[in-house]
Design an enzyme around this catalytic site. Structure first.
Site, PDB file in Angstrom:
ATOM      1  N   GLN A  20     -19.142  -7.293  38.766  1.00  0.00           N
ATOM      2  CA  GLN A  20     -20.320  -6.959  39.554  1.00  0.00           C
ATOM      3  C   GLN A  20     -21.147  -8.174  39.959  1.00  0.00           C
ATOM      4  O   GLN A  20     -21.935  -8.079  40.898  1.00  0.00           O
ATOM      5  CB  GLN A  20     -21.195  -5.961  38.799  1.00  0.00           C
ATOM      6  CG  GLN A  20     -20.495  -4.611  38.591  1.00  0.00           C
ATOM      7  CD  GLN A  20     -21.364  -3.603  37.873  1.00  0.00           C
ATOM      8  OE1 GLN A  20     -21.396  -3.564  36.653  1.00  0.00           O
ATOM      9  NE2 GLN A  20     -22.088  -2.772  38.618  1.00  0.00           N
ATOM     10  N   HIS A 121     -15.127  -4.317  30.909  1.00  0.00           N
ATOM     11  CA  HIS A 121     -16.022  -3.559  31.792  1.00  0.00           C
ATOM     12  C   HIS A 121     -15.262  -3.310  33.100  1.00  0.00           C
ATOM     13  O   HIS A 121     -15.660  -3.770  34.171  1.00  0.00           O
ATOM     14  CB  HIS A 121     -17.336  -4.306  32.007  1.00  0.00           C
ATOM     15  CG  HIS A 121     -18.485  -3.450  32.468  1.00  0.00           C
ATOM     16  ND1 HIS A 121     -19.705  -3.416  31.836  1.00  0.00           N
ATOM     17  CD2 HIS A 121     -18.600  -2.588  33.509  1.00  0.00           C
ATOM     18  CE1 HIS A 121     -20.526  -2.583  32.479  1.00  0.00           C
ATOM     19  NE2 HIS A 121     -19.874  -2.071  33.508  1.00  0.00           N
ATOM     20  N   ASN A 165     -16.670  -0.777  27.730  1.00  0.00           N
ATOM     21  CA  ASN A 165     -17.842  -0.184  28.354  1.00  0.00           C
ATOM     22  C   ASN A 165     -17.451   1.154  28.980  1.00  0.00           C
ATOM     23  O   ASN A 165     -16.577   1.199  29.848  1.00  0.00           O
ATOM     24  CB  ASN A 165     -18.401  -1.084  29.454  1.00  0.00           C
ATOM     25  CG  ASN A 165     -19.572  -0.421  30.181  1.00  0.00           C
ATOM     26  OD1 ASN A 165     -20.658  -0.281  29.614  1.00  0.00           O
ATOM     27  ND2 ASN A 165     -19.351   0.029  31.413  1.00  0.00           N
ATOM     28  N   GLU A 166     -18.100   2.221  28.547  1.00  0.00           N
ATOM     29  CA  GLU A 166     -17.972   3.532  29.198  1.00  0.00           C
ATOM     30  C   GLU A 166     -16.534   3.951  29.497  1.00  0.00           C
ATOM     31  O   GLU A 166     -16.156   4.109  30.661  1.00  0.00           O
ATOM     32  CB  GLU A 166     -18.785   3.559  30.495  1.00  0.00           C
ATOM     33  CG  GLU A 166     -20.260   3.303  30.302  1.00  0.00           C
ATOM     34  CD  GLU A 166     -21.093   3.581  31.560  1.00  0.00           C
ATOM     35  OE1 GLU A 166     -20.511   3.921  32.593  1.00  0.00           O
ATOM     36  OE2 GLU A 166     -22.320   3.470  31.486  1.00  0.00           O
ATOM     37  N   TYR A 296     -28.664   7.138  32.000  1.00  0.00           N
ATOM     38  CA  TYR A 296     -29.336   7.108  33.299  1.00  0.00           C
ATOM     39  C   TYR A 296     -30.020   8.430  33.642  1.00  0.00           C
ATOM     40  O   TYR A 296     -31.110   8.450  34.192  1.00  0.00           O
ATOM     41  CB  TYR A 296     -28.335   6.735  34.406  1.00  0.00           C
ATOM     42  CG  TYR A 296     -27.874   5.304  34.297  1.00  0.00           C
ATOM     43  CD1 TYR A 296     -28.615   4.277  34.874  1.00  0.00           C
ATOM     44  CD2 TYR A 296     -26.732   4.964  33.573  1.00  0.00           C
ATOM     45  CE1 TYR A 296     -28.230   2.952  34.743  1.00  0.00           C
ATOM     46  CE2 TYR A 296     -26.336   3.644  33.442  1.00  0.00           C
ATOM     47  CZ  TYR A 296     -27.089   2.642  34.023  1.00  0.00           C
ATOM     48  OH  TYR A 296     -26.710   1.332  33.886  1.00  0.00           O
ATOM     49  N   GLU A 361     -27.497  -0.001  28.281  1.00  0.00           N
ATOM     50  CA  GLU A 361     -27.843   0.062  29.707  1.00  0.00           C
ATOM     51  C   GLU A 361     -28.837   1.186  29.923  1.00  0.00           C
ATOM     52  O   GLU A 361     -28.658   2.288  29.409  1.00  0.00           O
ATOM     53  CB  GLU A 361     -26.628   0.374  30.607  1.00  0.00           C
ATOM     54  CG  GLU A 361     -25.637  -0.730  30.762  1.00  0.00           C
ATOM     55  CD  GLU A 361     -24.465  -0.347  31.675  1.00  0.00           C
ATOM     56  OE1 GLU A 361     -24.621   0.536  32.554  1.00  0.00           O
ATOM     57  OE2 GLU A 361     -23.392  -0.931  31.490  1.00  0.00           O
ATOM     58  N   TRP A 413     -30.416  -2.332  32.588  1.00  0.00           N
ATOM     59  CA  TRP A 413     -29.429  -2.487  33.646  1.00  0.00           C
ATOM     60  C   TRP A 413     -30.191  -2.507  34.958  1.00  0.00           C
ATOM     61  O   TRP A 413     -30.761  -1.499  35.306  1.00  0.00           O
ATOM     62  CB  TRP A 413     -28.384  -1.360  33.663  1.00  0.00           C
ATOM     63  CG  TRP A 413     -27.356  -1.653  34.703  1.00  0.00           C
ATOM     64  CD1 TRP A 413     -27.371  -1.279  36.020  1.00  0.00           C
ATOM     65  CD2 TRP A 413     -26.171  -2.452  34.526  1.00  0.00           C
ATOM     66  NE1 TRP A 413     -26.281  -1.790  36.673  1.00  0.00           N
ATOM     67  CE2 TRP A 413     -25.540  -2.508  35.785  1.00  0.00           C
ATOM     68  CE3 TRP A 413     -25.618  -3.129  33.427  1.00  0.00           C
ATOM     69  CZ2 TRP A 413     -24.345  -3.227  35.980  1.00  0.00           C
ATOM     70  CZ3 TRP A 413     -24.441  -3.829  33.625  1.00  0.00           C
ATOM     71  CH2 TRP A 413     -23.816  -3.865  34.887  1.00  0.00           C
ATOM     72  N   GLU A 420     -22.435  -2.537  43.073  1.00  0.00           N
ATOM     73  CA  GLU A 420     -22.543  -1.250  42.379  1.00  0.00           C
ATOM     74  C   GLU A 420     -21.285  -0.403  42.646  1.00  0.00           C
ATOM     75  O   GLU A 420     -21.344   0.680  43.214  1.00  0.00           O
ATOM     76  CB  GLU A 420     -23.834  -0.534  42.783  1.00  0.00           C
ATOM     77  CG  GLU A 420     -24.057   0.847  42.185  1.00  0.00           C
ATOM     78  CD  GLU A 420     -23.839   0.985  40.682  1.00  0.00           C
ATOM     79  OE1 GLU A 420     -24.141   0.041  39.938  1.00  0.00           O
ATOM     80  OE2 GLU A 420     -23.345   2.050  40.262  1.00  0.00           O
ATOM     81  N   TRP A 421     -20.124  -0.946  42.255  1.00  0.00           N
ATOM     82  CA  TRP A 421     -18.850  -0.216  42.293  1.00  0.00           C
ATOM     83  C   TRP A 421     -18.634   0.466  43.649  1.00  0.00           C
ATOM     84  O   TRP A 421     -18.730  -0.187  44.679  1.00  0.00           O
ATOM     85  CB  TRP A 421     -18.764   0.740  41.087  1.00  0.00           C
ATOM     86  CG  TRP A 421     -19.022   0.018  39.789  1.00  0.00           C
ATOM     87  CD1 TRP A 421     -20.092   0.192  38.950  1.00  0.00           C
ATOM     88  CD2 TRP A 421     -18.230  -1.040  39.196  1.00  0.00           C
ATOM     89  NE1 TRP A 421     -19.997  -0.674  37.883  1.00  0.00           N
ATOM     90  CE2 TRP A 421     -18.875  -1.429  38.006  1.00  0.00           C
ATOM     91  CE3 TRP A 421     -17.032  -1.700  39.551  1.00  0.00           C
ATOM     92  CZ2 TRP A 421     -18.382  -2.435  37.166  1.00  0.00           C
ATOM     93  CZ3 TRP A 421     -16.540  -2.707  38.704  1.00  0.00           C
ATOM     94  CH2 TRP A 421     -17.212  -3.052  37.544  1.00  0.00           C
TER      95      TRP A 421
HETATM   96  C1  PNW Z   1     -22.566   2.354  34.635  1.00  0.00           C
HETATM   97  N1  PNW Z   1     -21.344   8.292  37.043  1.00  0.00           N
HETATM   98  O1  PNW Z   1     -21.712   2.996  35.510  1.00  0.00           O
HETATM   99  C2  PNW Z   1     -21.907   1.005  34.431  1.00  0.00           C
HETATM  100  O2  PNW Z   1     -21.718   0.613  33.111  1.00  0.00           O
HETATM  101  C3  PNW Z   1     -22.493  -0.077  35.266  1.00  0.00           C
HETATM  102  O3  PNW Z   1     -21.505  -1.041  35.532  1.00  0.00           O
HETATM  103  C4  PNW Z   1     -23.101   0.507  36.526  1.00  0.00           C
HETATM  104  O4  PNW Z   1     -23.495  -0.468  37.437  1.00  0.00           O
HETATM  105  C5  PNW Z   1     -24.255   1.384  36.084  1.00  0.00           C
HETATM  106  O5  PNW Z   1     -23.847   2.361  35.149  1.00  0.00           O
HETATM  107  C6  PNW Z   1     -24.985   2.074  37.222  1.00  0.00           C
HETATM  108  O6  PNW Z   1     -24.124   2.969  37.894  1.00  0.00           O
HETATM  109  C7  PNW Z   1     -21.694   4.331  35.859  1.00  0.00           C
HETATM  110  O7  PNW Z   1     -20.890   8.544  38.175  1.00  0.00           O
HETATM  111  C8  PNW Z   1     -21.150   4.632  37.094  1.00  0.00           C
HETATM  112  O8  PNW Z   1     -21.698   9.191  36.255  1.00  0.00           O
HETATM  113  C9  PNW Z   1     -21.024   5.938  37.479  1.00  0.00           C
HETATM  114  C10 PNW Z   1     -21.458   6.949  36.624  1.00  0.00           C
HETATM  115  C11 PNW Z   1     -22.005   6.652  35.395  1.00  0.00           C
HETATM  116  C12 PNW Z   1     -22.122   5.328  35.016  1.00  0.00           C
END
Ligand code: PNW
Length: 459
Positions: A20, A121, A165-166, A296, A361, A413, A420-421
């Site tokens: 990222q 990650h 990570n996740e 989040y 995060e 975060w 952002e992916w």
């Molecule tokens: C996390 N969803 O990603 C990641 O750990 C980070 O790299 C990312 O930038 C951040 O949260 C914000 O998005 C997610 O779709 C991406 O539920 C998508 C999801 C959840 C977390």
């Protein structure tokens, strides 16, 4: 407003991830990752954005670390790019890749900032994906080798390590609904990936322990799953299903309880679970010192026949309805509900006792107010929404601590606006603004606010 103090030694910092922010995707022997491939595939990432340059952190890390010090950060969570260390995911290490993280760690320590390493990650070496990626058991074995190689170079200076990570995102978004790399859409593949990610974590944990790691854990994005109607049995069943697929499928085996029966039954409807071998659950249950929690937004679900389900939750079609988010939303369209973080921390604390937690995060994407792209020389970027978001969520963390949950720290975060992916650069999570044309960094109001929070150890 009364003052809120956090515990002594509470860890404060910020987080990022390699793909990222680093850029330099072709430098110093780095091999291609699944995110290079995915972001170049038309239609996968917003406007074809890639991480090729990103925040150019690979070249600007020294200035970025100096800025972290000015912002008063005590801890910096970053990830190591596996394809920099092993360009093909296996075999001899690329010393120039390790050199970068070596310099980064020394620079952090020189500024009094504690490095916090995430080993994975999401940027899997493409060569391993060509052999099946996380659907293949060998990826888990290779991951342990890679982990030991990184520890070998950085272990004398880095105290805190996390493996994944996740893994929920890697498995369900990467292999289930195809929103993330490698973009596969196959429920069976998603469940195979869950298991091999957990196995990779377990094998790496065992190997890192043998190599003398200090503090070790992993980061999940556990969900606060709530019923649409607290009195509805159908909604309670929907909560149980989604909670199983999101939370218990990871937390139960990690803490030694093995996979839950109801989850195994659900998985078996999608894929023959031949990938589960005797002894795997024992490997996955290797003790950890720390569970990273990324939070989040909450999820509200109803049990409804004919419900649309969630594309990220295989087998929820026709039985679960995810309620549309309401109330204040972030730019991601995610609900802002700090109470969800308190609930989540209390739930993990109650159901999985004895596991120290850290918020690895939390943050929000918000539009920068007028003038942000060209800060007017005063260097101000007004992100009052983000300050409110962070303030609310820190109060939520404090409430959980006051109720007895063992939360050791908080990492925002993100340090920088970044890639952002699937959303590319259009969503900004940073407490520091990045002008991608000039790579100029401008701390936002939230960064100034956060520095005060850290220095007061409270709100
Ligand atoms: C996390 N969803 O990603 C990641 O750990 C980070 O790299 C990312 O930038 C951040 O949260 C914000 O998005 C997610 O779709 C991406 O539920 C998508 C999801 C959840 C977390």
């Amino acid at each position: 407003m009364s003052e809120l103090r956090f515990p002594e030694n509470f860890v404060w910092g910020a987080a990022t991830a390699a793909y990222q922010i680093e850029g330099a995707t072709q430098e110093d022997g780095r091999g291609p990752s699944i995110w290079d491939t995915f972001s170049r595939t038309p239609g996968k990432v917003f406007q074809g954005h890639t991480g090729d340059v990103a925040c150019d952190h690979y070249h600007r890390y020294a200035d970025d670390v100096a800025m972290m010090a000015e912002l008063g950060l005590r801890t910096y969570r970053f990830s190591v790019a596996w394809p920099r260390i092993q360009p093909d995911g296996t075999g001899p290490v690329n010393p120039r890749g390790l050199d970068f993280y070596d310099r980064l760690v020394d620079t952090l320590l020189g500024r009094g900032i504690d490095p916090f390493v995430t080993l994975y990650h999401w940027d899997l070496p493409q060569t391993l994906q060509d052999r099946g990626g996380w659907t293949s058991r060998e990826t888990a074995e290779h991951f342990a080798d890679y982990a030991v190689a990184v520890l070998g170079r950085l272990g004398d200076r880095v105290r805190t390590w996390t493996t994944l990570n996740e893994p929920w995102c890697s498995a369900y978004l990467g292999y289930g609904n195809g929103v993330h790399a490698p973009g596969e859409r196959d429920a069976g593949a998603a469940f195979r990936a869950v298991h091999h990610l957990l196995l990779g974590h377990g094998l790496a944990t065992r190997a890192l322990r043998a190599a003398g790691v200090a503090t070790l854990g992993l980061t999940l994005n556990p969900a606060d799953v709530q019923p649409a109607d607290a009195d509805s049995e159908a909604d309670a069943a929907a909560v149980r299903l989604v909670d199983g697929l999101h939370n218990r499928i990871f937390l139960d085996p990690l803490t030694g309880a093995g996979y839950p029966e109801d989850v195994l039954e659900h998985v078996a409807r999608h894929v023959e679970p031949t990938f589960l071998r005797d002894g795997d659950e024992k490997i996955i249950a290797a003790p950890i010192d720390l569970l990273g929690v990324n939070y989040y937004s909450p999820a509200y679900v109803a049990g409804r026949s004919g419900g649309a389900g969630g594309s990220a939750y295989p087998g929820t079609e026709g039985v679960v309805e995810f309620l549309p988010p309401v109330g204040p939303l972030t730019e991601m369209g995610w609900m802002i509900e700090p109470a969800g973080l308190t609930r989540l921390l209390e739930r993990i604390g109650a159901d999985y006792p004895g596991l120290p937690l850290m918020i690895t995060e939390n943050g929000g994407a918000f539009p920068d107010k007028a003038g942000a792209e060209d800060p007017d020389g005063t260097g101000r970027v007004a992100d009052t929404d983000r300050v409110a978001y962070l303030d609310g969520h820190l109060r939520a963390v404090h409430r959980a601590i006051a109720r007895g949950v063992d939360v050791r720290g908080y990492l925002v975060w993100s340090l920088l606006d970044n890639f952002e992916w699937a959303e590319g650069y259009r969503k900004r999570f940073g407490i520091v603004h990045v002008d991608y044309l000039t790579q100029r960094r401008t701390p936002k109001e939230s960064a100034r606010w956060y520095r005060e929070v850290i220095s007061r150890n409270g709100l």
